[in-house]
Design an enzyme around this catalytic site. Structure first.
Site, short mmCIF file in Angstrom:
data_model
loop_
_atom_site.label_atom_id
_atom_site.label_comp_id
_atom_site.label_asym_id
_atom_site.label_seq_id
_atom_site.Cartn_x
_atom_site.Cartn_y
_atom_site.Cartn_z
N ASP A 107 0.85 -1.19 0.00
CA ASP A 107 0.00 0.00 0.00
C ASP A 107 0.88 1.24 0.00
O ASP A 107 1.91 1.28 0.66
CB ASP A 107 -0.93 0.01 1.22
N ASN A 167 -8.52 1.91 -7.78
CA ASN A 167 -8.61 2.53 -9.10
C ASN A 167 -8.36 1.51 -10.21
O ASN A 167 -7.72 0.48 -10.02
CB ASN A 167 -7.66 3.73 -9.21
N CYS A 200 -16.02 7.01 -3.99
CA CYS A 200 -16.18 7.15 -2.54
C CYS A 200 -16.27 8.62 -2.16
O CYS A 200 -16.83 8.98 -1.13
CB CYS A 200 -15.02 6.48 -1.81
N CYS A 245 -10.27 -10.75 -26.58
CA CYS A 245 -9.87 -9.90 -25.45
C CYS A 245 -8.42 -9.46 -25.66
O CYS A 245 -7.54 -10.29 -25.93
CB CYS A 245 -10.02 -10.67 -24.13
N CYS A 298 -6.36 -11.36 -22.34
CA CYS A 298 -6.22 -12.83 -22.25
C CYS A 298 -6.38 -13.52 -23.60
O CYS A 298 -5.96 -14.67 -23.74
CB CYS A 298 -7.18 -13.40 -21.21
ZN LIG Z 1 -9.81 -11.41 -21.11
#
Ligand SMILES: [Zn+2]
Length: 353
Positions: free
Chosen positions: A69, A140, A197, A255, A258
């Site tokens: 973080d 994000n 938020c 895609c 992938c």
């Molecule tokens: Zn994909």
């Protein structure tokens, strides 16, 4: 074998009795627990979702938990970020540092490692290399698409999760087997289009619920129970009492990620070097080339310009209506503006670009 005293061997690992209730649970058992103990899990982000995920995973006994973080604890986090307290706010403790300390006290058997780092195209391979599973605690889409690229390229499962208001969404991604993030959402919603938020606020219960769904899927993956893994998108609104599920679409052969295996976020051709931060009137600036800032020297230069606070992790200066928080690797959070250009300008004026 369940005890705390015997010697552990490769054939017959000793499983601590603290996990007895999890072992009694039929879905995990001794074999599943042994797998969980052997697993390495990385959490990307330790805010609202991340604090719940980290707590559940550390208590469940994963062998190694890396918490990454980039932020420090702020007062407005305490409403929902359950690992942090007022002391952390007072001392400007980075979230990864606070989380590591608290989780080590919760389960000393887990190797917990908190890293104060930004996950971006130039750091992700170093930060996530060698992990069995990635859990999304980010806020994000740049980071999520980047994690998706990395996960698909390396064949690492990961669990997506997001919340705003009283609404949340989650699904697991098994590279090569299920749809990836880009199969489901081809691109991020345009800026200003989706509630954040900051515009809609967020309540603690949806965070705890979505993070719990994520960790349930994580435990199934780690325990080797792939037959139990959800093949659905879970969507919940706790205020409007809506519980919806959608079947994950099939993998899209076209895609970008992938299907064609073009990893634009990983290659650094996509993803900004300045991003507005969800839930705050702030912009983060990061350098694509990581550097080292001498915080002592910078503090001297900024001391005459405004109020200054400093610890060994960061320097914070209040200048005019802005607050600049600068980390030693050159990353900065500019509070008091959403305007990327204003933030970049402040950065170059006070930190040096
Ligand atoms: Zn994909």
């Amino acid at each position: 074998m369940i005890n705390d005293n015997g010697e552990s061997t490769a054939e017959r690992p000793v499983i601590p009795s603290r996990y007895s209730r999890q072992i009694l649970f039929d879905g995990i058992g001794e074999e599943g627990q042994a797998r969980i103990i052997a697993a390495r899990v990385a959490l990307v982000g330790c805010g609202a979702l991340g604090t719940v995920q980290a707590s559940l995973l550390a208590r469940a006994g994963v062998g190694m938990l890396r918490i990454i973080d980039r932020d420090f604890v702020e007062e407005s986090n305490l409403q929902r970020q359950i690992l942090f307290d007022e002391d952390d706010v007072r001392h400007l403790v980075p979230k990864a540092v606070a989380a590591e300390k608290k989780l080590r006290a919760a389960n000393s058997r887990v190797r917990v490692e908190g890293l104060v780092e930004d996950v971006n195209a130039s750091t992700i391979t170093r930060l996530l290399d060698g992990f069995d599973l990635i859990v999304d605690g980010s806020d994000n889409f740049d980071v999520r698409y980047l994690v998706n690229d990395y996960a698909v390229k390396t064949g690492t499962p990961w669990v997506y999760g997001a919340c705003v208001g009283s609404y949340g969404l989650t699904f697991p991604i098994l590279p090569g087997e299920t749809a990836c993030l880009q199969c489901v959402f081809e691109s991020a919603p345009p800026a200003g289009f989706a509630p954040t938020c900051d515009t809609a606020g967020v309540i603690g219960p949806i965070v705890g619920t979505i993070a719990s769904f994520q960790v349930a899927e994580a435990l199934k993956i780690l325990a080797g129970r792939r037959d139990k893994i959800s093949r659905r998108i879970t969507a919940l609104d706790l205020w409007d009492n809506r519980r919806e599920g959608f079947d994950l679409p099939p993998r899209n052969p076209n895609c970008h990620c992938c299907g064609r295996r073009q990893f634009d976020y990983l290659d650094g051709t996509l993803g900004a070097d300045a991003t507005t931060l969800c839930g705050r009137n702030s912009v983060q600036i990061r350098r694509r080339d990581e550097t080292h800032v001498d915080l002592d020297a910078l503090a001297q230069r900024l001391a005459q310009l405004g109020i200054l606070e400093k610890n060994r992790f960061l320097l914070r200066a209040r200048i005019d209506d802005y607050q600049l928080t600068i980390f030693a690797n050159g990353r900065a959070i500019i509070s008091g503006t959403y305007d990327l250009a204003v933030a970049k300008s402040l950065y170059s004026r006070y930190v040096g670009a």
